[in-house]
Enzyme design. Sequence first.
Site, PDB file in Angstrom:
ATOM      1  N   ASP A   1      61.841  14.955  16.166  1.00 15.29           N
ATOM      2  CA  ASP A   1      61.958  16.018  15.163  1.00 15.29           C
ATOM      3  C   ASP A   1      62.615  15.441  13.923  1.00 15.29           C
ATOM      4  O   ASP A   1      63.523  14.610  14.009  1.00 15.29           O
ATOM      5  CB  ASP A   1      62.822  17.160  15.712  1.00 15.29           C
ATOM      6  CG  ASP A   1      62.304  17.644  17.053  1.00 15.29           C
ATOM      7  OD1 ASP A   1      61.219  18.222  17.083  1.00 15.29           O
ATOM      8  OD2 ASP A   1      62.983  17.396  18.086  1.00 15.29           O
TER       9      ASP A   1
ATOM     10  N   ASP B   1      60.017  14.198  22.285  1.00 15.52           N
ATOM     11  CA  ASP B   1      59.329  14.257  20.999  1.00 15.52           C
ATOM     12  C   ASP B   1      60.319  13.894  19.892  1.00 15.52           C
ATOM     13  O   ASP B   1      61.496  13.711  20.157  1.00 15.52           O
ATOM     14  CB  ASP B   1      58.734  15.656  20.756  1.00 15.52           C
ATOM     15  CG  ASP B   1      59.750  16.754  20.946  1.00 15.52           C
ATOM     16  OD1 ASP B   1      60.943  16.545  20.640  1.00 15.52           O
ATOM     17  OD2 ASP B   1      59.369  17.844  21.397  1.00 15.52           O
TER      18      ASP B   1
ATOM     19  N   ASP C   1      71.905  24.237  17.634  1.00 15.59           N
ATOM     20  CA  ASP C   1      72.475  24.887  18.814  1.00 15.59           C
ATOM     21  C   ASP C   1      73.678  24.132  19.406  1.00 15.59           C
ATOM     22  O   ASP C   1      74.806  24.608  19.353  1.00 15.59           O
ATOM     23  CB  ASP C   1      71.394  25.178  19.875  1.00 15.59           C
ATOM     24  CG  ASP C   1      70.480  23.991  20.172  1.00 15.59           C
ATOM     25  OD1 ASP C   1      70.720  22.889  19.632  1.00 15.59           O
ATOM     26  OD2 ASP C   1      69.535  24.161  20.959  1.00 15.59           O
TER      27      ASP C   1
HETATM   28  P1  ATP Z   1      63.627  18.251  23.677  1.00 11.47           P
HETATM   29  O1  ATP Z   1      62.632  18.025  22.561  1.00 11.47           O
HETATM   30  O2  ATP Z   1      63.974  17.047  24.446  1.00 11.47           O
HETATM   31  O3  ATP Z   1      63.286  19.417  24.514  1.00 11.47           O
HETATM   32  P2  ATP Z   1      65.331  18.954  21.477  1.00 11.47           P
HETATM   33  O4  ATP Z   1      66.822  19.080  21.372  1.00 11.47           O
HETATM   34  O5  ATP Z   1      64.692  17.966  20.583  1.00 11.47           O
HETATM   35  O6  ATP Z   1      65.023  18.670  22.986  1.00 11.47           O
HETATM   36  P3  ATP Z   1      63.603  20.857  20.253  1.00 11.47           P
HETATM   37  O7  ATP Z   1      63.146  22.175  20.776  1.00 11.47           O
HETATM   38  O8  ATP Z   1      62.601  19.792  20.047  1.00 11.47           O
HETATM   39  O9  ATP Z   1      64.730  20.378  21.251  1.00 11.47           O
HETATM   40  O10 ATP Z   1      64.379  21.159  18.900  1.00 11.47           O
HETATM   41  C1  ATP Z   1      64.805  20.140  18.005  1.00 11.47           C
HETATM   42  C2  ATP Z   1      66.180  20.461  17.472  1.00 11.47           C
HETATM   43  O11 ATP Z   1      66.134  21.703  16.731  1.00 11.47           O
HETATM   44  C3  ATP Z   1      67.269  20.691  18.517  1.00 11.47           C
HETATM   45  O12 ATP Z   1      67.837  19.496  18.947  1.00 11.47           O
HETATM   46  C4  ATP Z   1      68.256  21.544  17.766  1.00 11.47           C
HETATM   47  O13 ATP Z   1      69.040  20.780  16.885  1.00 11.47           O
HETATM   48  C5  ATP Z   1      67.337  22.425  16.925  1.00 11.47           C
HETATM   49  N1  ATP Z   1      66.998  23.677  17.642  1.00 11.47           N
HETATM   50  C6  ATP Z   1      65.910  23.910  18.406  1.00 11.47           C
HETATM   51  N2  ATP Z   1      65.923  25.151  18.887  1.00 11.47           N
HETATM   52  C7  ATP Z   1      67.048  25.730  18.417  1.00 11.47           C
HETATM   53  C8  ATP Z   1      67.625  27.029  18.551  1.00 11.47           C
HETATM   54  N3  ATP Z   1      67.036  27.971  19.294  1.00 11.47           N
HETATM   55  N4  ATP Z   1      68.798  27.268  17.905  1.00 11.47           N
HETATM   56  C9  ATP Z   1      69.383  26.317  17.144  1.00 11.47           C
HETATM   57  N5  ATP Z   1      68.899  25.079  16.996  1.00 11.47           N
HETATM   58  C10 ATP Z   1      67.744  24.788  17.612  1.00 11.47           C
HETATM   59 MG    MG Z   2      62.624  17.664  20.384  1.00 13.14          MG
END
Ligand code: ATP
Ligand code: MG
Length: 451
Positions: free
Chosen positions: A74, A72, A151
């Site tokens: 963000d 996705d 994170d």
């Molecule tokens: P994917 O969407 O492929 O699962 P992602 O890294 O994009 O991986 P998301 O859950 O979509 O994960 O979150 C987007 C971004 O928000 C992350 O890359 C991170 O920078 C931040 N983020 C998400 N969850 C957390 C958390 N629990 N603590 C700190 N930062 C977070």
């Molecule tokens: Mg994501």
Amino acid sequence: MMKSLISRFFQNKKKEKVVEVRIIPHFEHNISRDNISENAVKVLYRLKKSGYQAYLVGGGVRDLLLGREPKDFDIATDAHPEDVKRAFRNCRLIGRRFRLAHVHFGQEIIEVATFRSMQGAVKTGDRQTENGMLVRDNVYGTIEEDALRRDFTINALYYSIEDFSVIDYADGLNDLEEGVLRLLGDPETRFREDPVRMLRAVRFAAKLGFNIDPLCEEQLSEIGDLLQSVPAARLFEEVLKLFISGVALRSFEKLRHYGLFGELFPDTEECLAHEEHAFPITFVVHGMKNTDTRIREGKSVTPAFLFAVLLWEPVRLFANELRARGEPLLSSMQQAGNEVLMEQLQHVSIPKRFSLPMREIWNLQHRFEQRLGKRPHRLLAHPKFRAAYDFLCLRAESGETDIELAEWWTRFQEVSGEARDAMANSFKGTGNGKKCRRRRRKPRTRPIDSN
Ligand code: ATP
Ligand code: MG
């Protein structure tokens, strides 16, 4: 990968930290707008036109830099959630702990987050519980502050819609190139702030094939029990992401390796610890492999089936125990399913729309033994037959039930008319069952989901 990087230093407002920022101009990285979802590009441009900063961030940037297709997209911005809502008719604000704007385009949702500040998190004690967990995270800040409260370093890379550069605030590019998953800041503090980050570490390590930095790894084994303080509803979402991401088997193995599986599925972990002839490990492993294969082939995976697999072993053992005490077959299974589910819900919640079909899959298992007369025909017509049959095949593949039973049912579906009747009329029955003890656990209390 990227040679001429523009570097500069900045100090945060409290002048505590000096951070090196690297800016990679658009001609020196492989991210192209063609690889970003059209809707995400639309949101980026609309925010920019409305006078706000707008960046693609997180998995979208990380996966594109790795040449992978992002799950996705963000977006991070200096616009407050209410400003985003004003800019988009198709926008909904969600979350209390973490207020976000969701911009809806049919099936696709573009998540827009306002830059957060870490400073507020540390200063205002009311936002943290006693064990260091952040209960609210809605103090807005600058992009530099936002980068530091993310994170992992590889998740703190920003793609700018202004000049198409990639901005690296945390040496994430280096970790991306080296295949290392490193938390920003002190691992223990960051895991305590949000224990779900431990599950995210496992998920990203499994998905990207990255190594978890040893300092983070140490904490995973040390403070995994903090997952008990995470609302069960949030853990449901995380468990799904772990097991419906195409790397369920690797995630399962890593969770067990770090002792986190038992924090999510304590009853199953107890059974796995007492394996007999590699069963039940083989059963769960087959289930996870099967899930991964289905996802690779573009087939759907229902959480009902997944949870049926993950909880089957305690259900099966408890049902056998009840049988041995003289309970009828179906009622043993129903009672066991009920007990195991009740206990599981205290750790990871399972919405009714999934737990009901999950229990049906279990309850139908004994009916596969009844192959005489009209009964197999009735079972075949059951709306949950297919899922229950797939489940039976898994049990047979892992040696928990007779392979002959699964083969009989495969044939029974293949033939029709008289041949099918003949199979049902000529069958001579069998039965099976093992006695096992199941230890009861004390129920525990958990906070109400604050999301
Ligand atoms: P994917 O969407 O492929 O699962 P992602 O890294 O994009 O991986 P998301 O859950 O979509 O994960 O979150 C987007 C971004 O928000 C992350 O890359 C991170 O920078 C931040 N983020 C998400 N969850 C957390 C958390 N629990 N603590 C700190 N930062 C977070
Ligand atoms: Mg994501």
